[in-house]
Design an enzyme around this catalytic site. Structure first.
Site, PDB file in Angstrom:
ATOM      1  N   ASN A 186      -6.351  -0.185   1.336  1.00 35.75           N
ATOM      2  CA  ASN A 186      -5.478   0.676   0.544  1.00 35.75           C
ATOM      3  C   ASN A 186      -4.017   0.248   0.557  1.00 35.75           C
ATOM      4  O   ASN A 186      -3.166   0.929  -0.014  1.00 35.75           O
ATOM      5  CB  ASN A 186      -5.601   2.140   1.001  1.00 35.75           C
ATOM      6  CG  ASN A 186      -4.996   2.395   2.371  1.00 35.75           C
ATOM      7  OD1 ASN A 186      -4.470   1.491   3.017  1.00 35.75           O
ATOM      8  ND2 ASN A 186      -5.068   3.638   2.817  1.00 35.75           N
ATOM      9  N   LYS A 187      -3.712  -0.882   1.195  1.00 41.86           N
ATOM     10  CA  LYS A 187      -2.322  -1.311   1.306  1.00 41.86           C
ATOM     11  C   LYS A 187      -1.831  -2.003   0.029  1.00 41.86           C
ATOM     12  O   LYS A 187      -2.616  -2.431  -0.804  1.00 41.86           O
ATOM     13  CB  LYS A 187      -2.149  -2.242   2.507  1.00 41.86           C
ATOM     14  CG  LYS A 187      -2.504  -1.584   3.849  1.00 41.86           C
ATOM     15  CD  LYS A 187      -1.652  -0.356   4.121  1.00 41.86           C
ATOM     16  CE  LYS A 187      -1.839   0.213   5.522  1.00 41.86           C
ATOM     17  NZ  LYS A 187      -3.145   0.821   5.746  1.00 41.86           N
TER      18      LYS A 187
END
Length: 387
Positions: A186-187
């Site tokens: 999710n970065k």
């Protein structure tokens, strides 16, 4: 309002183009899929990104923080000052090396550790401070390093969410002490799982290499040795090649995230104004020069509502809108309560941990998604507003 027929909007979704897929296939066909030439290229490229500082990559962002502590010599009986609002890995790694996390309350506006409260938490056992840049917003870096110098502390920056963030025009990671990034799915930049550690010199980089691969010291053709206790935390070439492709796309991703964040501010404020109610929804700091807008988080006005956060999240889900909680106060987890920590010792973190809500934000979102989310959120808040 009903959006149940609309496409579901998750709170995050990674973006991969066809070039990335083909690059991964090429690595798979090469026969060298573990740590190899692509990892070396990724580390070299990251080093250039951070102004020539040494960079080593690892299997995940938790390993980067733990190894940073080990490189800094933090161990049994030491204390590390950190924030209670973070993913629990931040404090777990402190425990894992035998040290003690010391939690300092947060600033209610930035939601990061309150640096003005750090000095009073320093003791003779304090060896480091580990700030977290929540949602990609850095702390006041000048104040951070002034404190560290004054108290002779190492700084281990938990910049897991801050790849691409800046401080006064300088990239986070291009200066400072030890800086840890996560490349989890999710970065802003992802390798699916992974992370990197920016170090100060070649000696620290060599030590980090040992810690990531069983403490192994290579000694040429005649054999090898192990002289420190390490683990198995190396990053593969498959992950590395994804990271290389993501770096190419990062500027476009950042531009899009910033544009979406601007739309959030405008849309939410307009929706609240239209209700005629004084809904005290706390928005993030409106910082478009330093934050990478990893997440867009609001703090719900729970005292104004006749329901809790879980109900708000449920009703948003019914409208096809995914949300997240980042994060409850670490001191409220059983592991930490059993060690004597209390959420009441950090009351601002306790309040925000109970009412913070992460809204969807990722480059693939459409402009109309923001309007839909803002409308749905404010409509739900208005419905539950205590009149």
């Amino acid at each position: 309002m009903s959006n149940t027929s609309s496409e579901f909007i998750p709170f995050t979704r990674p973006s991969f183009n066809q070039e990335t897929i083909e690059a991964v296939a090429e690595v798979l066909r090469s026969g060298w899929v573990t740590s190899g030439p692509k990892l070396a290229e990724f580390e070299s490229t990251l080093s250039k990104y951070f102004g020539g500082r040494p960079v080593r990559c690892f299997a995940n962002g938790t390993a980067t923080m733990k190894i940073a502590l080990q490189v800094a010599g933090i161990g049994e009986g030491d204390e590390v000052i950190t924030t209670p609002i973070s993913w629990v890995a931040t404090s777990n790694v402190i425990l894992s090396v035998g040290a003690k996390p010391v939690f300092v309350d947060i600033d209610p506006v930035t939601r990061n550790i309150d640096l003005d409260k750090v000095a009073s938490a320093v003791t003779s056992k304090t060896k480091a401070i580990m700030p977290v840049y929540l949602a990609g917003l850095p702390v006041d870096m000048d104040k951070l390093y002034s404190l560290a110098k004054q108290h002779q502390l190492r700084v281990i920056e938990d910049a897991a969410q801050a790849f691409g963030s800046q401080w006064q025009g300088k990239k986070i990671g291009s200066f400072g002490d030890l800086v840890s990034f996560s490349f989890q799915a999710n970065k802003n930049l992802t390798t699916i799982e992974g992370g990197c550690l920016v170090l100060n010199n070649g000696d620290e980089a060599k030590l980090a290499e040992k810690f990531r691969l069983q403490g192994l010291t290579r000694q040429g053709m005649d054999g090898m040795d192990v002289d420190v206790l390490g683990g198995k935390d190396n990053l593969t070439d498959v992950n590395a090649v994804i990271g290389l492709q993501q770096l190419k796309q990062l500027p476009a991703y950042q531009t899009r995230r910033t544009a979406l964040a601007r739309q959030y501010f405008d849309s939410i404020r307009a929706e609240i104004k239209s209700t005629g109610f004084d809904i005290q929804l706390e928005l993030p700091v409106e910082n478009f020069t330093e934050s990478n807008w990893h997440m867009f988080q609001v703090v719900l006005p729970v005292e104004q509502l006749n329901c809790d956060r879980a109900q708000i999240m449920t009703e948003l889900k019914e409208l096809g809108i995914g949300t997240g909680v980042h994060y409850p106060a670490i001191t409220g987890f059983t592991l930490y309560k059993n060690q004597g920590y209390q959420t009441s010792s950090t009351p601002i973190a306790e309040r925000i941990g109970k009412s913070i809500l992460t809204l969807p934000l990722f480059p693939g979102m459409k402009d109309q998604d923001i309007a839909r989310i803002a409308s749905g959120l404010v409509e739900i808040l208005q419905k539950h507003y205590k009149k």
